[in-house]
Motif scaffolding. Structure first.
Motif, PDB file in Angstrom:
ATOM      1  N   PRO A 103      36.871  31.064  37.280  1.00 24.72           N
ATOM      2  CA  PRO A 103      38.109  31.022  38.035  1.00 24.72           C
ATOM      3  C   PRO A 103      38.065  32.095  39.126  1.00 24.72           C
ATOM      4  CG  PRO A 103      38.435  32.241  36.001  1.00 24.72           C
ATOM      5  CD  PRO A 103      37.030  31.705  35.954  1.00 24.72           C
ATOM      6  N   MET A 104      38.952  31.961  40.118  1.00 25.09           N
ATOM      7  CA  MET A 104      38.881  32.912  41.235  1.00 25.09           C
ATOM      8  C   MET A 104      38.973  34.351  40.703  1.00 25.09           C
ATOM      9  SD  MET A 104      41.004  32.542  44.709  1.00 25.09           S
ATOM     10  CE  MET A 104      40.529  33.291  46.245  1.00 25.09           C
ATOM     11  N   SER A 105      39.776  34.537  39.644  1.00 25.65           N
ATOM     12  CA  SER A 105      40.004  35.872  39.092  1.00 25.65           C
ATOM     13  C   SER A 105      40.753  35.700  37.776  1.00 25.65           C
ATOM     14  CB  SER A 105      40.888  36.673  40.048  1.00 25.65           C
ATOM     15  OG  SER A 105      42.117  35.977  40.133  1.00 25.65           O
ATOM     16  N   ALA A 106      41.077  36.833  37.148  1.00 28.19           N
ATOM     17  CA  ALA A 106      41.829  36.763  35.890  1.00 28.19           C
ATOM     18  C   ALA A 106      43.308  37.067  36.102  1.00 28.19           C
ATOM     19  CB  ALA A 106      41.217  37.720  34.873  1.00 28.19           C
ATOM     20  N   SER A 107      43.726  37.293  37.359  1.00 25.55           N
ATOM     21  CA  SER A 107      45.161  37.459  37.645  1.00 25.55           C
ATOM     22  C   SER A 107      45.428  36.960  39.063  1.00 25.55           C
ATOM     23  CB  SER A 107      45.592  38.923  37.520  1.00 25.55           C
ATOM     24  OG  SER A 107      45.206  39.657  38.674  1.00 25.55           O
ATOM     25  N   TYR A 108      46.689  36.669  39.332  1.00 26.13           N
ATOM     26  CA  TYR A 108      47.042  36.238  40.697  1.00 26.13           C
ATOM     27  C   TYR A 108      46.750  37.360  41.690  1.00 26.13           C
ATOM     28  CZ  TYR A 108      49.653  35.233  44.867  1.00 26.13           C
ATOM     29  OH  TYR A 108      49.991  35.049  46.184  1.00 26.13           O
ATOM     30  N   ALA A 109      47.085  38.596  41.299  1.00 30.40           N
ATOM     31  CA  ALA A 109      46.885  39.728  42.218  1.00 30.40           C
ATOM     32  C   ALA A 109      45.434  39.786  42.695  1.00 30.40           C
ATOM     33  CB  ALA A 109      47.274  41.030  41.527  1.00 30.40           C
ATOM     34  N   ALA A 376      45.807  30.219  40.508  1.00 37.33           N
ATOM     35  CA  ALA A 376      45.948  31.511  39.822  1.00 37.33           C
ATOM     36  C   ALA A 376      47.416  31.906  39.710  1.00 37.33           C
ATOM     37  CB  ALA A 376      45.161  32.590  40.565  1.00 37.33           C
ATOM     38  N   LEU A 377      48.199  31.560  40.729  1.00 41.00           N
ATOM     39  CA  LEU A 377      49.644  31.884  40.679  1.00 41.00           C
ATOM     40  C   LEU A 377      50.278  31.178  39.477  1.00 41.00           C
ATOM     41  CD1 LEU A 377      52.068  33.189  42.250  1.00 41.00           C
ATOM     42  CD2 LEU A 377      52.373  30.974  43.370  1.00 41.00           C
ATOM     43  N   LEU A 378      49.899  29.933  39.290  1.00 40.19           N
ATOM     44  CA  LEU A 378      50.455  29.143  38.186  1.00 40.19           C
ATOM     45  C   LEU A 378      49.965  29.666  36.836  1.00 40.19           C
ATOM     46  CD1 LEU A 378      52.099  26.703  37.376  1.00 40.19           C
ATOM     47  CD2 LEU A 378      50.186  25.232  38.029  1.00 40.19           C
TER      48      LEU A 378
END
Ligand SMILES: NC(=O)c1ccc[n+]([C@@H]2O[C@H](COP(=O)([O-])OP(=O)(O)OC[C@H]3O[C@@H](n4cnc5c(N)ncnc54)[C@H](O)[C@@H]3O)[C@@H](O)[C@H]2O)c1
Length: 426
Positions: A103-109, A376-378
């Protein structure tokens, strides 16, 4: 055709899929050369070099050294989740276009930091989301856009494995998948990304209003299943949610790595005039990822993504149409006959190379960083909602999300890498 010289960071499991795709694309005339590779585990990068014929002087254990070369056109980042932002930002800061694993990252931030890094460093970026590069997704998207389902009011994003925790039930997968500091999150961020991103893209990237969600790691804690993992703090094996988007569209989310249940159905889209089932969504990289005569990396085979369309005709009669999404060796046989350039939309990596060469532009490529960031936001919304025990708005997710990407990594030899990426600004 202009040559693209590739460097790989992380020579674990998924790097072999990158190599398989590269080899398959080369057989179809793509001018691609892997000039260098790096892994912090010396034996792993040596084995990678031996397998793919990369000379020892082009193998590295510190990617910062590798990035000092003057013959790299782009870098493919195959490290684990919580290092995607860290390493990909370093790659772009060093002046290279970057193709990052999901995934792009593990948090939206962290997703937002990585998204903004494109502008910050003036570099191209793509994120691997194989499910959006195939006819199943395009046909579904066109049907929604053309109003063939009427007004779409609900969608379901689903992924299920009877017993498929990577690194545990599937021991050939790295244990980093289930490491709370590296993999960080469970199925919602792992396979869930493929389903959520596909659904958001098909639905035209609706704007998130709010989400309620919970996650569970109860499967781990069953003593007879796993004594060892249940003593540590296991990451989730289930993520569920209910999202609401601007305009009233809703989506329920279900993603597990393991559950005592045979079937939980498929992803679908419900409209006032029709419903669409998305069956066997691609989360294994597509046909390009299959070695000749071999099996997909990680076992199993690439399934043929299909659609089933439930509708009512002008006479009020119900119909069901099965839509074969046309797989041949480049996927989408019929589309290819009509537009040979459709091949650029049938594979993650081929699209990336086409974008790098300028055959696709910011307007004509699929904007995977944007789709991955909204995904990621979701998914971070589900995490925050679970923590707070209530639903959260999109603005709250943006305000409360924290950067957790690794800023320091301890290497197997005890050395440390410091990552110097920008702070998150909500
Ligand atoms: N395994 C799969 O089937 C699969 C499929 C799709 C996507 N992915 C994604 O790919 C990523 C990697 O997964 P994987 O299964 O290949 O994991 P893996 O653990 O097998 O490989 C990751 C590699 O990165 C190396 N590494 C870590 N930090 C590094 C650094 N600073 N510099 C260089 N190398 C470094 C590790 O030593 C390891 O060899 C994950 O984010 C995962 O979600 C994996």
């Amino acid at each position: 055709m202009k040559e693209i010289r590739i460097a790989i960071i992380g020579t674990g499991m998924i790097s072999h899929r990158h190599m398989t795709v590269i080899q398959n694309l080369k057989k179809r005339g793509q001018n691609l050369t892997v000039v260098a590779a790096c892994d912090i585990v010396p034996d792993r990068v040596k084995a990678f070099g031996a397998r793919y014929g990369i000379a020892e002087e082009n193998l590295y254990t510190d990617f910062r050294e590798m990035l000092k070369r003057d013959d790299i056109d782009e870098v493919e980042v195959c490290v684990h989740n919580n290092l995607h932002t860290s390493v990909s930002c370093a790659v772009m800061a060093a002046g290279y276009p970057c193709y990052s694993e999901k995934p792009m990252s593990a948090s939206y931030a962290d997703a937002k930091i990585l998204y903004d890094a494109q502008k910050d460093y003036g570099q191209k970026l793509a994120v691997q989301i194989s499910s959006i590069y195939n006819p199943q997704t395009r046909i579904a998207k066109r049907m929604v856009e053309n109003g063939e389902l009427g007004e779409v009011y609900h969608a379901r994003s689903v992924g299920h494995r009877l017993q498929g925790r990577p690194g545990y039930d599937m021991p050939f997968f790295s244990r980093d998948f289930i490491d709370p500091n590296i993999g960080v999150h469970g199925p919602l961020f792992d396979l869930g990304i493929y389903h959520l991103a596909q659904m958001l893209y098909v639905l035209g990237m609706p704007e998130l209003e709010s989400v309620y969600g919970t996650q569970s790691s109860k499967y781990w804690t069953h003593e007879t299943i796993d004594k060892e993992v249940s003593r540590t703090a296991p990451i989730e094996d289930l993520g569920v949610g209910l999202a609401r988007f601007k305009g009233g569209l809703s989506m329920d989310i279900y993603e597990d790595w393991a559950m005592h249940m045979d079937e939980i159905g498929t992803s679908f889209i419900a409209g006032s005039n029709g419903g669409l089932k998305l069956i066997d969504v691609d989360s294994t990289g597509g046909p390009m990822a299959v070695p000749e005569g071999g099996q997909i990396i990680g076992g199993g085979s690439v399934q043929v993504p299909r659609l089933e369309w439930f509708g009512t005709n002008e006479h009020g009669e119900m119909f069901v149409t099965k839509i074969d999404c046309g797989i041949n060796d480049l996927t989408g046989q019929q589309e290819l006959r009509l537009h040979p350039e459709m091949a650029m939309y049938n594979d993650n990596q081929l699209q990336w190379y086409s974008y790098l060469r300028g055959d696709l532009t910011d307007e004509t490529r699929i904007d995977s960083p944007f789709i991955a960031c909204q995904t990621a936001l979701l998914s971070d919304g589900v995490v925050l909602s679970d923590e707070l025990g209530r639903s959260v708005t999109a603005d709250e997710i943006k305000a409360l999300s924290k950067s957790i990407a690794l800023r320091e990594q301890v290497l197997p030899n005890g050395d440390k890498i410091h990552y110097d990426f920008k702070e998150y600004k909500a």
